[in-house]
Scaffold this motif. Structure first.
Motif, PDB file in Angstrom:
ATOM      1  N   THR A   1       0.786  -1.128   0.056  1.00  0.00           N
ATOM      2  CA  THR A   1      -0.067  -0.031   0.201  1.00  0.00           C
ATOM      3  C   THR A   1       0.983   1.344  -0.165  1.00  0.00           C
ATOM      4  N   SER A   2       1.866   1.146   0.852  1.00  0.00           N
ATOM      5  CA  SER A   2       2.690   2.420   0.873  1.00  0.00           C
ATOM      6  C   SER A   2       3.446   2.774  -0.199  1.00  0.00           C
TER       7      SER A   2
ATOM      8  N   PRO B   1      -0.273   6.546  -2.898  1.00  0.00           N
ATOM      9  CA  PRO B   1       0.242   6.822  -1.425  1.00  0.00           C
ATOM     10  C   PRO B   1       1.932   7.163  -1.529  1.00  0.00           C
TER      11      PRO B   1
ATOM     12  N   ASN C   1       3.271  10.512   0.180  1.00  0.00           N
ATOM     13  CA  ASN C   1       4.128  10.299   1.447  1.00  0.00           C
ATOM     14  C   ASN C   1       5.485  11.142   1.208  1.00  0.00           C
TER      15      ASN C   1
ATOM     16  N   THR D   1       4.789   9.431   9.758  1.00  0.00           N
ATOM     17  CA  THR D   1       4.598   7.938   9.634  1.00  0.00           C
ATOM     18  C   THR D   1       3.766   7.282  10.619  1.00  0.00           C
TER      19      THR D   1
ATOM     20  N   ARG E   1      -0.006   8.150  10.166  1.00  0.00           N
ATOM     21  CA  ARG E   1      -0.547   7.306   9.140  1.00  0.00           C
ATOM     22  C   ARG E   1      -0.716   6.017   9.715  1.00  0.00           C
TER      23      ARG E   1
ATOM     24  N   ALA F   1      -3.743   9.659   5.576  1.00  0.00           N
ATOM     25  CA  ALA F   1      -3.992   8.368   5.449  1.00  0.00           C
ATOM     26  C   ALA F   1      -5.442   7.955   5.099  1.00  0.00           C
TER      27      ALA F   1
ATOM     28  N   SER G   1      -5.056   1.368  -2.728  1.00  0.00           N
ATOM     29  CA  SER G   1      -5.059   1.286  -1.332  1.00  0.00           C
ATOM     30  C   SER G   1      -6.393   0.789  -0.557  1.00  0.00           C
TER      31      SER G   1
ATOM     32  N   THR H   1       2.737   0.061   6.480  1.00  0.00           N
ATOM     33  CA  THR H   1       2.524   1.210   5.451  1.00  0.00           C
ATOM     34  C   THR H   1       3.529   2.167   6.066  1.00  0.00           C
ATOM     35  N   GLY H   2       3.970   2.062   7.169  1.00  0.00           N
ATOM     36  CA  GLY H   2       5.123   3.414   7.649  1.00  0.00           C
ATOM     37  C   GLY H   2       6.465   3.003   7.544  1.00  0.00           C
TER      38      GLY H   2
ATOM     39  N   VAL I   1       7.915   4.715   4.387  1.00  0.00           N
ATOM     40  CA  VAL I   1       7.735   6.333   4.611  1.00  0.00           C
ATOM     41  C   VAL I   1       9.075   6.755   5.556  1.00  0.00           C
TER      42      VAL I   1
END
Length: 226
Positions: free
Chosen positions: A18-19, A24, A28, A53, A56, A138, A145, A174-175, A178
């Protein structure tokens, strides 16, 4: 234990995918770069990037936990899901795989948005502002996503014994990318744009492979049930 690791690994992979998906990822990197321009000290840049991060991650985790717990807390809904969710997993996997391959095109709701003035204010508010910016961004789901979150993670969490923990693991996934970009920006990495292009190219192949795996797994699930 094997089932637990498989569920956590799947949730983590969905979060990473996703990230680094185009929409996204661009959001980001732009957000972290924007935050960095508002802060002069590299340590504060990294801390602000980490706060963004974390914001999110918490948004994804809270939404997922609320959805899973809400669905399973209503007896009638829980019974319905226990009876039919196993049958729906196969078609959902196939549908998500087709979305990942670009065969099915989705238009997701716009979600939450923030004016440029609001973004400027939050970005200039230091670490708390970066945290809130991450939470808000987010919530602006892109089609891909949204498909990964609502079409794959939530069904996976509902079917898992540790369902409430999976959205948190997804949020961690997801973090991670980022946070890497925030670290690179804080260090002033000159080749950041080159790495961004490489990651975008790699995301395409990762998405294609995941889409094929989803379709094969979903097809096998359908075959095994019917």
């Amino acid at each position: 234990m094997t089932e637990l690791l498989a569920s956590f690994g799947s949730a983590l992979w969905l979060g990473i995918l996703t990230s680094i998906s185009p929409c996204p990822l661009a959001t980001n990197v732009a957000a972290v770069s924007f935050i960095a321009r508002k802060v002069s000290h590299p340590g504060l840049v990294l801390a602000s990037g980490a706060a963004y991060t974390t914001g999110r991650m918490i948004s994804y985790a809270v939404i997922g936990i609320i959805l899973v717990n809400s669905l399973l807390s209503v007896p009638q809904v829980a019974q319905f899901l226990q009876k039919y969710m196993n049958r729906a997993v196969g078609p959902l996997l196939v549908a998500t795989g087709l979305v990942l391959l670009g065969i099915i095109k989705l238009k997701a709701p716009a979600g939450f948005s923030l004016s440029q003035k609001g973004q400027d204010k939050l970005a200039g508010a230091g670490i708390p502002g970066a945290f809130l910016l991450g939470m808000i961004f987010a919530l602006a789901f892109c089609p891909l996503s949204a498909a990964l979150f609502f079409g794959s993670l939530i069904p996976l969490a509902i079917n898992s014994k540790n369902g409430a923990a999976l959205p948190l693991v997804y949020g961690v996934g997801t973090g991670l990318p980022v946070l890497i970009f925030a670290f690179a920006i804080a260090l002033g990495v000159a080749s950041l744009s080159l790495w961004f292009k490489r990651l975008t190219r790699m995301e395409y192949y990762m998405r294609m492979i995941t889409g094929i795996v989803f379709i094969l797994a979903g097809s096998y699930h359908i075959y095994a049930l019917y």
